[in-house]
Scaffold this motif. Structure first.
Motif, PDB file in Angstrom:
ATOM      1  N   LYS A  42      30.883  34.727  32.897  1.00 39.16           N
ATOM      2  CA  LYS A  42      31.159  36.150  32.749  1.00 39.16           C
ATOM      3  C   LYS A  42      32.097  36.393  31.587  1.00 39.16           C
ATOM      4  O   LYS A  42      32.872  35.522  31.210  1.00 39.16           O
ATOM      5  N   THR A  43      32.052  37.601  31.068  1.00 38.34           N
ATOM      6  CA  THR A  43      33.028  38.015  30.059  1.00 38.34           C
ATOM      7  C   THR A  43      34.344  38.297  30.785  1.00 38.34           C
ATOM      8  O   THR A  43      34.350  38.547  32.006  1.00 38.34           O
ATOM      9  N   PRO A  44      35.455  38.298  30.071  1.00 37.13           N
ATOM     10  CA  PRO A  44      36.726  38.675  30.705  1.00 37.13           C
ATOM     11  C   PRO A  44      36.671  40.073  31.324  1.00 37.13           C
ATOM     12  O   PRO A  44      37.235  40.310  32.389  1.00 37.13           O
ATOM     13  N   ARG A  45      35.964  40.988  30.682  1.00 44.13           N
ATOM     14  CA  ARG A  45      35.825  42.346  31.226  1.00 44.13           C
ATOM     15  C   ARG A  45      35.083  42.334  32.562  1.00 44.13           C
ATOM     16  O   ARG A  45      35.474  42.988  33.508  1.00 44.13           O
ATOM     17  N   ASP A  46      33.975  41.559  32.636  1.00 47.01           N
ATOM     18  CA  ASP A  46      33.213  41.468  33.880  1.00 47.01           C
ATOM     19  C   ASP A  46      34.053  40.858  34.992  1.00 47.01           C
ATOM     20  O   ASP A  46      34.026  41.312  36.138  1.00 47.01           O
ATOM     21  N   THR A  47      34.813  39.814  34.667  1.00 45.90           N
ATOM     22  CA  THR A  47      35.671  39.164  35.658  1.00 45.90           C
ATOM     23  C   THR A  47      36.718  40.144  36.186  1.00 45.90           C
ATOM     24  O   THR A  47      36.924  40.249  37.407  1.00 45.90           O
ATOM     25  N   ALA A  48      37.370  40.876  35.288  1.00 48.73           N
ATOM     26  CA  ALA A  48      38.388  41.845  35.697  1.00 48.73           C
ATOM     27  C   ALA A  48      37.775  42.957  36.551  1.00 48.73           C
ATOM     28  O   ALA A  48      38.356  43.371  37.565  1.00 48.73           O
ATOM     29  N   PHE A  49      36.592  43.434  36.162  1.00 51.16           N
ATOM     30  CA  PHE A  49      35.903  44.477  36.925  1.00 51.16           C
ATOM     31  C   PHE A  49      35.616  44.017  38.353  1.00 51.16           C
ATOM     32  O   PHE A  49      35.892  44.727  39.319  1.00 51.16           O
ATOM     33  N   LEU A  50      35.059  42.815  38.498  1.00 53.97           N
ATOM     34  CA  LEU A  50      34.728  42.302  39.832  1.00 53.97           C
ATOM     35  C   LEU A  50      35.977  42.060  40.665  1.00 53.97           C
ATOM     36  O   LEU A  50      36.013  42.385  41.852  1.00 53.97           O
ATOM     37  N   ARG A  51      37.014  41.487  40.073  1.00 53.32           N
ATOM     38  CA  ARG A  51      38.268  41.255  40.797  1.00 53.32           C
ATOM     39  C   ARG A  51      38.824  42.565  41.338  1.00 53.32           C
ATOM     40  O   ARG A  51      39.224  42.653  42.495  1.00 53.32           O
ATOM     41  N   GLN A  52      38.831  43.590  40.503  1.00 55.33           N
ATOM     42  CA  GLN A  52      39.359  44.883  40.928  1.00 55.33           C
ATOM     43  C   GLN A  52      38.533  45.464  42.076  1.00 55.33           C
ATOM     44  O   GLN A  52      39.069  45.980  43.040  1.00 55.33           O
ATOM     45  N   ALA A  53      37.209  45.363  41.964  1.00 51.04           N
ATOM     46  CA  ALA A  53      36.331  45.891  43.013  1.00 51.04           C
ATOM     47  C   ALA A  53      36.535  45.150  44.333  1.00 51.04           C
ATOM     48  O   ALA A  53      36.582  45.762  45.400  1.00 51.04           O
ATOM     49  N   LEU A  54      36.654  43.835  44.282  1.00 53.24           N
ATOM     50  CA  LEU A  54      36.801  43.041  45.505  1.00 53.24           C
ATOM     51  C   LEU A  54      38.189  43.161  46.109  1.00 53.24           C
ATOM     52  O   LEU A  54      38.337  43.242  47.332  1.00 53.24           O
TER      53      LEU A  54
END
Length: 106
Positions: A42-54
């Protein structure tokens, strides 16, 4: 059914669950010896997005840092076409969806 209303980008993990419900139940899992969770780049943006959602979801709020990382790493990106049913009420869920872009109808 939940249907895509456009070029929706959906990330899916291996856990079931959608929407907001009053009760969530799952039978105890039997862990398989030697199981290795998949890792999808994943891109850093995708990782941050998923972490925030979870992290904002009570179902995952008890996870430690390493467990959360394993879960985020296991998500894979997919795109769904407009009008495709991605979840059908009454069916057993096989993925956990996080909508990144686009809209769905319920």
């Amino acid at each position: 059914s939940v249907r895509s209303l456009g070029s929706t980008v959906v990330r899916r993990g291996s856990d079931a669950g959608v929407g907001r419900v009053n009760n969530i139940y799952s039978a105890p899992l039997q862990m398989e010896a030697g199981f290795v969770a998949p890792v999808h780049i994943k891109t850093p943006r995708d990782t941050a997005f998923l972490r925030q959602a979870l992290e904002g979801n009570f179902v995952f709020s008890h996870l430690g840092e390493e467990e959360l990382k394993t879960l985020v790493d296991a998500f894979e990106k997919c795109r769904e076409k407009r009008g495709k049913a991605i979840i059908t009420e009454g069916e057993t869920g096989d993925y956990f969806y996080v909508i990144d872009d686009g809209t769905v109808t319920f």
